[in-house]
Design a protein around this motif. Structure first.
Motif, PDB file in Angstrom:
ATOM      1  N   VAL A  32       5.771   3.345   1.419  1.00  0.00           N
ATOM      2  CA  VAL A  32       7.034   3.027   0.765  1.00  0.00           C
ATOM      3  C   VAL A  32       8.020   2.469   1.803  1.00  0.00           C
ATOM      4  N   GLU A  81      13.885   2.723   3.399  1.00  0.00           N
ATOM      5  CA  GLU A  81      15.095   3.224   2.734  1.00  0.00           C
ATOM      6  C   GLU A  81      14.785   4.217   1.620  1.00  0.00           C
ATOM      7  N   HIS A  82      13.527   4.259   1.150  1.00  0.00           N
ATOM      8  CA  HIS A  82      13.145   5.187   0.081  1.00  0.00           C
ATOM      9  C   HIS A  82      12.395   6.421   0.591  1.00  0.00           C
ATOM     10  N   ASP A  89      13.560  10.035  -0.219  1.00  0.00           N
ATOM     11  CA  ASP A  89      13.407  10.463  -1.615  1.00  0.00           C
ATOM     12  C   ASP A  89      11.994  10.936  -1.938  1.00  0.00           C
ATOM     13  N   GLU A 112      11.843   9.279  -9.576  1.00  0.00           N
ATOM     14  CA  GLU A 112      12.371   8.391  -8.547  1.00  0.00           C
ATOM     15  C   GLU A 112      11.343   7.367  -8.083  1.00  0.00           C
ATOM     16  N   ILE A 153      10.806   2.423  -7.684  1.00  0.00           N
ATOM     17  CA  ILE A 153      10.113   1.934  -6.489  1.00  0.00           C
ATOM     18  C   ILE A 153       8.901   1.119  -6.905  1.00  0.00           C
TER      19      ILE A 153
END
Length: 116
Positions: A18, A21-22, A25, A36, A40
């Motif tokens: 991923v 920035e993710h 999460d 969430e 994505i």
């Protein structure tokens, strides 16, 4: 939600793939993990990441696979751009975006007349 060993392995691999920035999460301790991951999946252009997410949602059972497919939009149009042997898929710009770009440009004037 109870995670099985294959689901935990998939989440770990998804976390590796991923975008950075993710990553905060994507944690097993996050109770809203699957919710969430849907945006994505939609924004990702990585085929491997999308396949991993589909596999995770299919193992989660219930209506998670339906939620993943419902959020999926197939109306996106792409332009194939080839430069020196490399092929790229670039999302096509909407007409409204191109019109707003044209209106933002200053008009060129030559001898008192607007030139295109």
């Amino acid at each position: 939600m109870n995670y099985t060993k294959p689901m935990i392995d998939l989440v770990q691999e998804i976390r590796r793939r991923v975008p950075s920035e993710h990553k905060p999460d994507v944690k097993l301790a996050n109770p809203e993990l699957l919710s969430e991951l849907i945006p994505i999946y939609q924004k990702s252009s990585d085929a491997v990441l999308q396949a991993l997410l589909k596999d995770l949602f299919s193992k989660a059972g219930g209506d998670w696979m339906k939620k993943l497919e419902a959020g999926e939009s197939t109306d996106d149009k792409y332009v194939t751009k080839i430069y020196r042997g490399q092929v790229q898929l670039i999302p096509a710009a909407n007409k409204t975006e191109s019109q707003s770009v044209d209106s933002d440009r200053p008009k060129k004037v030559y001898r008192g007349r607007v030139v295109a």
